[in-house]
Enzyme design. Structure first.
Site, mmCIF file in Angstrom:
data_model
loop_
_atom_site.group_PDB
_atom_site.id
_atom_site.type_symbol
_atom_site.label_atom_id
_atom_site.label_comp_id
_atom_site.label_asym_id
_atom_site.label_seq_id
_atom_site.Cartn_x
_atom_site.Cartn_y
_atom_site.Cartn_z
ATOM 1 N N GLY A 185 0.829 -1.208 0.000
ATOM 2 C CA GLY A 185 0.000 0.000 0.000
ATOM 3 C C GLY A 185 0.863 1.257 0.000
ATOM 4 O O GLY A 185 1.829 1.345 0.750
ATOM 5 N N ALA A 207 15.523 11.117 -0.807
ATOM 6 C CA ALA A 207 16.700 11.129 0.070
ATOM 7 C C ALA A 207 17.682 10.024 -0.321
ATOM 8 O O ALA A 207 18.892 10.261 -0.420
ATOM 9 C CB ALA A 207 16.258 10.953 1.522
ATOM 10 N N ARG A 226 1.190 -5.103 -5.188
ATOM 11 C CA ARG A 226 1.472 -6.288 -4.376
ATOM 12 C C ARG A 226 1.785 -7.378 -5.394
ATOM 13 O O ARG A 226 1.066 -7.533 -6.365
ATOM 14 C CB ARG A 226 0.258 -6.639 -3.514
ATOM 15 N N GLY A 246 5.352 -7.368 3.909
ATOM 16 C CA GLY A 246 5.499 -8.173 2.689
ATOM 17 C C GLY A 246 6.719 -7.719 1.899
ATOM 18 O O GLY A 246 7.485 -8.528 1.354
ATOM 19 N N THR A 261 4.031 2.537 5.683
ATOM 20 C CA THR A 261 2.633 2.106 5.607
ATOM 21 C C THR A 261 1.845 2.973 6.581
ATOM 22 O O THR A 261 2.339 3.267 7.677
ATOM 23 C CB THR A 261 2.445 0.619 5.965
ATOM 24 N N ASP A 294 -0.425 2.097 8.315
ATOM 25 C CA ASP A 294 -0.960 1.281 9.411
ATOM 26 C C ASP A 294 -0.132 1.328 10.703
ATOM 27 O O ASP A 294 -0.628 0.966 11.766
ATOM 28 C CB ASP A 294 -1.050 -0.193 8.984
ATOM 29 N N GLY A 351 -6.161 0.198 8.720
ATOM 30 C CA GLY A 351 -5.094 -0.167 9.648
ATOM 31 C C GLY A 351 -4.769 -1.647 9.580
ATOM 32 O O GLY A 351 -3.986 -2.143 10.374
ATOM 33 N N ARG A 369 -5.212 7.557 2.786
ATOM 34 C CA ARG A 369 -3.928 6.980 2.357
ATOM 35 C C ARG A 369 -3.109 7.927 1.471
ATOM 36 O O ARG A 369 -1.925 7.692 1.233
ATOM 37 C CB ARG A 369 -4.162 5.639 1.668
HETATM 38 O O1 F6P Z 1 -1.563 -1.406 4.397
HETATM 39 C C1 F6P Z 1 -2.230 -0.252 4.057
HETATM 40 C C2 F6P Z 1 -3.699 -0.539 3.821
HETATM 41 O O2 F6P Z 1 -4.303 0.668 3.432
HETATM 42 C C3 F6P Z 1 -4.438 -1.166 5.004
HETATM 43 O O3 F6P Z 1 -4.809 -0.226 5.965
HETATM 44 C C4 F6P Z 1 -5.594 -1.822 4.316
HETATM 45 O O4 F6P Z 1 -6.015 -2.953 5.053
HETATM 46 C C5 F6P Z 1 -5.020 -2.249 2.990
HETATM 47 O O5 F6P Z 1 -3.856 -1.474 2.779
HETATM 48 C C6 F6P Z 1 -5.935 -2.055 1.824
HETATM 49 O O6 F6P Z 1 -5.313 -2.577 0.708
HETATM 50 P P1 F6P Z 1 -5.762 -2.267 -0.793
HETATM 51 O O7 F6P Z 1 -5.491 -0.828 -1.072
HETATM 52 O O8 F6P Z 1 -4.919 -3.174 -1.602
HETATM 53 O O9 F6P Z 1 -7.225 -2.561 -0.860
#
Ligand code: F6P
Length: 371
Positions: free
Chosen positions: A14, A25, A87, A119, A140, A142, A185, A274
């Site tokens: 993410g 940087a 991913r 990951g 992240t 989270d 999160g 995000r």
């Molecule tokens: O890891 C960041 C995150 O935004 C989490 O908070 C959420 O569970 C996940 O990614 C959502 O993933 P995607 O954007 O692939 O749906």
């Protein structure tokens, strides 16, 4: 100094605000030390796609972009990631690793800086084990990498969400409503916990602490009936289990209506938190981690993840950090601790206990001072 000529930088998982500051940087530090830098586009997938692409123009445009000092100008302010993200499950397969190694060999990539979450670090450790030294930078929203007190993007997401909660409070107040809001999160409640404290939410539900529904309902009822509160905010983390086939918050909303009669809505901030320009704090952390990651590579170190620990920028071995994370999340695999010394295990345990104690302390405090 190690004999590296070219490093690759990628962002994966993410996206998180501040990834660009880390890219900038790391790029500028590497260039200043005489290294070449290539941006690997779209995370590990970029490396895999580059392996067998015959057309070098396509490789440059779509998969491996050479970075110079100007390529990273004016990005410190921007959310998202100029290197894009994905991913990439294929990377975790032997065939995927073969392709990645072929790409590194073909394009002379000597080391990799991988910016992302857990990951991403598993990928970095696999690369290191196959002869390409890699360093991870935790980014992240989270804040769910247990080895670090702060991940890049967490602070920005909090501040973005704060603005949204302030807006929700206005409408809750106008209509005398309760609004139950779900916050991202993954399985980690840090975003919800901090936001609960920062917005004065009356109830907070996070995976790390058992949720006392009776107590939460009692607090909500009291807020209205005893203290005459009009706008009431309740927060629940995305990681809470589904209830009655619905999102936890949606189900809790129905329970609030049924048991208190308060007009209640459920909403989900989702991906809105995000993106956006990174806060100063995220820019600072990202910049320091980017520079320090390159320094470590130049120092012949690898398989490390940059961390904030006791308010300092430092690094831990990735295997140590991942196992510590599994310990904190109760997801240790059989025999996983065997490769660590008793001293290391004790240090991990102390680290996990301190993290959990902090969560529980803030959780209790949030309930104590909410009304
Ligand atoms: O890891 C960041 C995150 O935004 C989490 O908070 C959420 O569970 C996940 O990614 C959502 O993933 P995607 O954007 O692939 O749906």
């Amino acid at each position: 100094m190690a004999n590296f000529k070219k490093i690759g930088i990628l962002s994966s998982g993410g996206d998180a605000p501040g990834m660009n500051a880390a890219i900038r940087a790391a790029t500028r530090r590497a260039l200043s030390q005489g290294l070449e830098v290539v941006g690997i586009l779209g995370g590990y997938a970029g490396l895999l796609n580059a392996a067998d692409e015959a057309d070098l123009d396509v490789v440059r445009q779509k998969y491996l972009r050479p970075l110079n000092s100007s390529s990273v100008s004016n990005i410190v302010t921007r959310g998202g990631t100029i290197l894009y993200s994905s991913r990439c499950p294929e990377f975790a397969t032997p065939a995927g690793m073969d392709k990645a190694l072929r790409a590194c060999e073909r394009f002379n990539i000597d080391a990799v800086i991988a910016i992302g979450g857990d990951g991403t670090f598993r990928g970095a450790t696999d690369l290191t084990n196959h002869g390409i030294p890699a360093i991870g930078i935790p980014a992240t929203i989270d804040n769910d990498i247990s080895a670090t007190e702060q991940t890049i993007g967490f602070d920005t997401a909090l501040n973005t969400a704060l603005g949204l909660f302030d807006a929700l409070r206005d409408t809750a107040e106008s209509h005398a409503r309760c609004i139950v809001t779900e916050v991202m999160g993954n399985k980690c409640g840090f975003l919800s916990l901090y936001l609960g404290l920062g917005t004065g939410a009356i109830s907070i539900a996070i995976p790390e602490v058992e949720f006392d529904r009776e107590y939460a309902i009692k607090k909500i009822r009291e807020a209205r009936e005893v203290y005459g509160k009009r706008g009431i905010l309740a927060i629940c983390s995305e990681g809470m289990p589904k209830m009655n086939g619905k999102n936890f918050g949606d189900d809790f909303k129905d329970e609030i209506i049924a048991r208190t009669g308060i007009d209640t809505r459920f909403t989900n901030l989702g991906h809105t938190i995000r993106g956006g320009n990174p806060t100063l704090r995220d820019r600072l952390t990202a910049s320091q981690m980017g520079v320090e990651a390159v320094n470590r590579i130049l120092d012949n170190q690898s398989n490390l993840v940059m961390c904030v620990h006791e308010n300092r920028i430092t690094s831990f071995d990735i295997n140590y950090a991942l196992t510590l994370d599994h310990m904190y999340k109760n997801t240790l695999k059989d025999g996983e601790l065997e490769k660590f010394t008793a001293q290391e295990i004790a240090r991990m345990k102390a680290h996990c206990e301190a993290r959990q104690a902090k969560v529980e302390r803030l959780y209790r405090m949030a309930y104590d001072i909410s009304m």
